[in-house]
Design a protein around this motif. Structure first.
Motif, PDB file in Angstrom:
ATOM      1  N   GLU A 124       0.979  -1.106  -0.124  1.00 57.20           N
ATOM      2  CA  GLU A 124       0.164   0.067  -0.092  1.00 57.20           C
ATOM      3  C   GLU A 124       1.011   1.355  -0.040  1.00 57.20           C
ATOM      4  O   GLU A 124       0.621   2.310  -0.837  1.00 57.20           O
ATOM      5  N   ARG A 125       2.141   1.333   0.566  1.00 55.97           N
ATOM      6  CA  ARG A 125       2.773   2.523   0.813  1.00 55.97           C
ATOM      7  C   ARG A 125       3.690   2.651  -0.748  1.00 55.97           C
ATOM      8  O   ARG A 125       3.537   3.724  -0.906  1.00 55.97           O
ATOM      9  N   GLU A 126       3.939   1.367  -1.096  1.00 50.72           N
ATOM     10  CA  GLU A 126       4.450   1.740  -2.517  1.00 50.72           C
ATOM     11  C   GLU A 126       3.577   2.111  -3.558  1.00 50.72           C
ATOM     12  O   GLU A 126       3.829   3.033  -4.421  1.00 50.72           O
ATOM     13  N   ASP A 127       2.214   1.756  -3.540  1.00 55.12           N
ATOM     14  CA  ASP A 127       1.192   2.162  -4.479  1.00 55.12           C
ATOM     15  C   ASP A 127       0.729   3.649  -4.158  1.00 55.12           C
ATOM     16  O   ASP A 127       0.692   4.326  -5.096  1.00 55.12           O
ATOM     17  N   GLY A 128       0.628   3.924  -2.918  1.00 57.89           N
ATOM     18  CA  GLY A 128       0.167   5.217  -2.546  1.00 57.89           C
ATOM     19  C   GLY A 128      -1.270   6.087  -2.775  1.00 57.89           C
ATOM     20  O   GLY A 128      -1.623   6.702  -2.208  1.00 57.89           O
ATOM     21  N   SER A 129      -1.979   5.208  -3.585  1.00 54.90           N
ATOM     22  CA  SER A 129      -3.234   5.925  -4.006  1.00 54.90           C
ATOM     23  C   SER A 129      -4.299   5.691  -2.990  1.00 54.90           C
ATOM     24  O   SER A 129      -5.211   6.228  -2.787  1.00 54.90           O
ATOM     25  N   ARG A 130      -4.024   4.692  -1.835  1.00 57.40           N
ATOM     26  CA  ARG A 130      -4.994   4.474  -0.895  1.00 57.40           C
ATOM     27  C   ARG A 130      -4.323   4.897   0.404  1.00 57.40           C
ATOM     28  O   ARG A 130      -5.146   4.705   1.583  1.00 57.40           O
ATOM     29  N   MET A 131      -3.261   5.550   0.338  1.00 57.61           N
ATOM     30  CA  MET A 131      -2.953   5.925   1.657  1.00 57.61           C
ATOM     31  C   MET A 131      -3.447   7.236   2.313  1.00 57.61           C
ATOM     32  O   MET A 131      -3.827   7.966   1.524  1.00 57.61           O
ATOM     33  N   VAL A 132      -3.789   6.969   3.525  1.00 57.61           N
ATOM     34  CA  VAL A 132      -4.388   8.148   4.441  1.00 57.61           C
ATOM     35  C   VAL A 132      -3.236   9.010   5.005  1.00 57.61           C
ATOM     36  O   VAL A 132      -3.250  10.470   4.775  1.00 57.61           O
ATOM     37  N   LEU A 133      -2.121   8.398   5.694  1.00 56.51           N
ATOM     38  CA  LEU A 133      -1.233   9.294   6.131  1.00 56.51           C
ATOM     39  C   LEU A 133      -0.124   8.067   6.665  1.00 56.51           C
ATOM     40  O   LEU A 133      -0.313   7.047   6.752  1.00 56.51           O
ATOM     41  N   GLU A 134       1.123   8.851   6.697  1.00 61.21           N
ATOM     42  CA  GLU A 134       2.364   7.975   6.922  1.00 61.21           C
ATOM     43  C   GLU A 134       3.138   8.632   8.053  1.00 61.21           C
ATOM     44  O   GLU A 134       3.255   9.960   7.947  1.00 61.21           O
TER      45      GLU A 134
END
Length: 382
Positions: A233-243
């Motif tokens: 999910e972090r690599e894709d990024g499109s569904r990330m909300v926060l990191e």
């Protein structure tokens, strides 16, 4: 440093005060303030668990809960601080965070092991423990309106209780959670959550645990399923909300609910008790951030279930277990809810009315706008 004080209620149930700091606890309460003077009846025996041979699952039968407190008026709230006119479950006139054994438990109060190798007709006592976690002495508001200091105290309470309950006889799974909003079915408006300690691995945890173990074995223990999903999910990024430095949140690729966010630590830990102090500090910040985003999406508070998935206390499932939060809501629009009807309720086959990518985009966007905090819960006068 959180101060912890344990005492007992009039019927023998345990109650624990968690104070933001030791100095505050000393100035707020005397020993007399922790004494429960109510003439409570003796605690009842546990209900029962029955084995459903058709699904290979345990079902708890707790008919005594039909008489539990249901949406009392504010001046009779059982988890507000005690007053002359309202001798509540909390003997002290003030507190920060309190955890106590539920007066109407689904499981417990007795502890023990349920039958091995069950079949049709197998029953047993509903062993276990159910606890209530009051987040604040204030009757209105919600978790999202807490300070980071208070949120950190709640996290410390969750971690403390997870460790203590995990060590109790017969406990197989510890589950902290919060139901927020009348649409979810809360029976008390006061901001609070619960912790269930089950004598069996629950069906949902069993499914997640089996998938995690299968992946873990195939990877020869080099990677966990949840860790792999977080990385993807972090690599894709499109569904990330926060990191953050220690936690990241995303809308899962195959989200079931109209609003669904997973909050995952970057380090594999089995439960909240295993988090470091630094991780707990960041968790207080990012968890409040997520809840505020939900409360900013619409003009009124968003109902939700905040479910902390911790590794079961099972020798097979625990090595692959990975603490994470699943924050879900049935709200699909400002004036619409997703109801679990035929496909979902009967078949367990979810059909989502939203796209995870669009939901993630909206949640990222509201993080830049002022949020409307401390909503009064729907149906409760301000």
């Amino acid at each position: 440093m959180t101060a912890i004080t344990s005492t007992q209620l009039a019927d023998g149930r345990e109650l624990i005060y968690f104070d933001d700091d030791a100095a505050g606890a000393a100035s707020r309460r005397s020993q007399a303030d922790t004494v429960d003077h109510r003439p409570l009846p003796a605690r009842g025996e546990p209900g029962e668990v029955r084995f459903d041979a058709l699904t290979d699952e345990w079902v708890a039968v707790a008919a005594h809960r039909q008489s539990r407190t249901h949406l009392p008026p504010a001046d009779q709230c059982p988890i507000c601080p005690t007053t002359t006119n309202n001798p509540s479950e909390i003997p002290a006139p003030d507190y920060d965070v309190v955890v106590f054994e539920n007066r109407f438990p689904s499981l417990g109060p007795a502890l023990g092991s349920i039958p091995d190798n069950p079949q049709w007709g197998t029953t047993g006592p509903a062993y276990g423990r159910c606890e209530v976690v009051s987040f604040t002495p204030d009757h209105t508001g919600s978790f999202s309106g807490l300070s980071e200091v208070r949120a950190r105290t709640v996290i410390e309470a969750w971690a403390h209780r997870t460790e203590a309950l995990s060590a109790m006889k017969g406990i197989k799974q510890v589950f902290p959670f919060e139901n927020r909003g009348a649409d979810i079915g809360v029976t008390l408006h006061h901001p609070h959550g619960q912790i269930y300690a089950y004598p069996y691995v629950t069906p949902r945890a069993g499914v997640l645990g089996a998938a995690a173990r299968k992946f873990y074995d195939a990877a020869d223990g080099r990677e966990t399923l949840t860790g792999s999903l977080l990385r993807s999910e972090r690599e894709d990024g499109s569904r990330m909300v926060l990191e953050g430095a220690n936690f990241s949140a995303y809308v899962p690729f195959a989200a079931r609910w109209p609003l669904e966010i997973h909050l995952v630590p970057h380090r594999q830990v089995p439960d909240l008790a295993a988090l470091s102090g630094e991780e707990k500090d960041e968790l207080a910040h990012v968890y409040l951030d997520l809840l505020k985003r939900l409360d900013t999406l619409y003009p009124t508070p968003t109902p939700y279930i905040s479910a902390w998935h911790q590794a079961p206390l099972d020798d097979l499932l625990r090595p692959a277990g990975y603490l994470h939060l699943q924050l879900t809501s049935p709200r699909r629009a400002a004036d619409k809810l997703k109801y679990l009807a035929g496909s979902e309720a009967a078949m367990g086959a979810f059909i989502n009315d939203t796209t995870p990518e669009l939901v993630a985009e909206r949640l990222r966007a509201v993080g830049t706008r002022p949020s409307s905090l401390n909503h009064t819960p729907e149906g409760v006068p301000a």
